[in-house]
Scaffold this motif. Structure first.
Motif, PDB file in Angstrom:
ATOM      1  N   THR A   1       2.991  33.581  44.021  1.00 54.33           N
ATOM      2  CA  THR A   1       4.031  33.892  45.017  1.00 54.33           C
ATOM      3  C   THR A   1       3.939  33.003  46.249  1.00 54.33           C
ATOM      4  O   THR A   1       4.865  32.976  47.062  1.00 54.33           O
ATOM      5  CB  THR A   1       3.950  35.369  45.457  1.00 54.33           C
ATOM      6  OG1 THR A   1       2.612  35.660  45.912  1.00 54.33           O
ATOM      7  CG2 THR A   1       4.309  36.297  44.311  1.00 54.33           C
TER       8      THR A   1
ATOM      9  N   THR B   1       9.136  31.541  43.008  1.00 54.52           N
ATOM     10  CA  THR B   1      10.035  32.675  43.229  1.00 54.52           C
ATOM     11  C   THR B   1       9.710  33.794  42.243  1.00 54.52           C
ATOM     12  O   THR B   1       9.229  33.539  41.128  1.00 54.52           O
ATOM     13  CB  THR B   1      11.495  32.248  43.026  1.00 54.52           C
ATOM     14  OG1 THR B   1      11.688  31.877  41.638  1.00 54.52           O
ATOM     15  CG2 THR B   1      11.850  31.078  43.923  1.00 54.52           C
ATOM     16  N   PRO B   2       9.979  35.053  42.610  1.00 54.27           N
ATOM     17  CA  PRO B   2       9.794  36.158  41.668  1.00 54.27           C
ATOM     18  C   PRO B   2      10.608  35.953  40.388  1.00 54.27           C
ATOM     19  O   PRO B   2      10.184  36.351  39.307  1.00 54.27           O
ATOM     20  CB  PRO B   2      10.293  37.374  42.455  1.00 54.27           C
ATOM     21  CG  PRO B   2      10.108  36.999  43.890  1.00 54.27           C
ATOM     22  CD  PRO B   2      10.376  35.525  43.951  1.00 54.27           C
TER      23      PRO B   2
END
Length: 307
Positions: free
Chosen positions: A189, A193-194
């Motif tokens: 993270t 990006t998630p």
């Protein structure tokens, strides 16, 4: 239809209450996914379930990324090997989780998943030289005592010994790999990006499940196929709801609501399978959950200021 913007959403969904609501929804969806996996396991091997769960989940995830306007740039990565390491650990955790669900009631398998934060305590002591308080150490010990209590039927009921040992063993190993996977997620993270983390995890997990094809996949009934597809759709939607919840409320605020999974698991066991775990299972599960709640709500004392 065009991708949504923050101005298109009701203000409720951008509030902390909205975040809590989405976390509760995610918990229900994950519980429903576990139910689908449990039903699919009646007909299909774990590798086959893992493939369907991951491959079908790519659909909701990609639609979600498009809706957010994150395609294709949201999938770009500077750390492919980091994704491979995290996804490999995650795929192993998924396999072990599904193996646990195949042999245990939903409620017991769910309780074992809460061992992950307990495992991080001794790991933090050994590797990070942290010094948690006595209350947290006792909570950790209590959590693992709960596992021992859950194993009692395996030694008192020979007819269910192998299944119980496999289920509990897989659940404990799942919690261990999950703990290490979360460490890798935390590292990723910093630059990723998630969306990218979720996407590559689903791809690697689908490929890992596909590798099991030569070992033999089952021809499922329409009911079994529906359970396989549902596991993927529900898993994808659950991840989306959880991601949106984290974007709206602090993780510490959302953490206690994760434990509502036990309510759904017990309800599904009762309604769908007409079963309730025995006394040892219930006591062991409640002990693990109570210990996990204690650890999850505990906050380390702030370091003393230098004067």
């Amino acid at each position: 239809m065009t991708p949504a913007t923050s101005d298109d959403r009701p203000a409720f969904f951008d509030s902390v209450v909205g975040g809590i609501t989405l976390r509760l929804l995610a918990t229900f969806l994950f519980a429903a996914m576990s139910l689908s996996v449990r039903l699919a396991a009646i007909e299909a091997p774990v590798g086959q379930i893992m493939f369907w769960r991951s491959a079908v989940a790519l659909g909701p995830i990609l639609l979600y990324l498009w809706w957010r306007g994150d395609l294709p740039h949201g999938l770009r990565t500077r750390r492919p090997m980091g994704h491979l390491k995290r996804s490999t650990l995650g795929a192993a955790a998924m396999f072990l989780s599904f193996l646990s669900l195949a042999y245990l009631p939903l409620s017991l398998a769910t309780a074992l998943s809460f061992l992950a934060p307990l495992i991080t305590i001794p790991a933090a002591v050994v590797f990070l030289r942290e010094r948690p308080g006595a209350l947290i150490l006792w909570a950790t010990v209590a959590g693992f005592l709960g596992v021992i209590v859950m194993l009692v039927p395996a030694f008192t009921q020979p007819e269910s010994a192998l299944g119980t040992l496999l289920g509990v063993g897989a659940g404990v190993l799942c919690a261990l790999t999950t703990a290490f996977a979360k460490i890798e997620i935390k590292k990723l993270t910093e630059t990723e990006t998630p969306a990218a983390i979720a996407f590559y995890f689903a791809v690697v997990s689908a490929l890992a499940g596909l590798i099991s094809l030569p070992l033999g996949w089952a021809e499922t009934s329409p009911t079994g196929l529906a359970a396989l597809v549902a596991s993927g759709i529900l898993g994808g939607l659950a991840h989306i709801a959880m991601t949106e919840a984290i974007a709206r409320a602090p993780a510490s605020t959302l953490a206690p609501f994760e434990y509502t999974a036990m309510i759904w698991a017990l309800l599904f066991d009762l309604v769908v399978f007409a079963s309730v775990p025995d006394t040892f299972g219930i006591v062991g599960a409640l002990t693990i959950v109570a210990a996990a709640v204690m650890v999850g709500l505990w906050k380390a004392p702030a370091p003393a200021r230098q004067t």
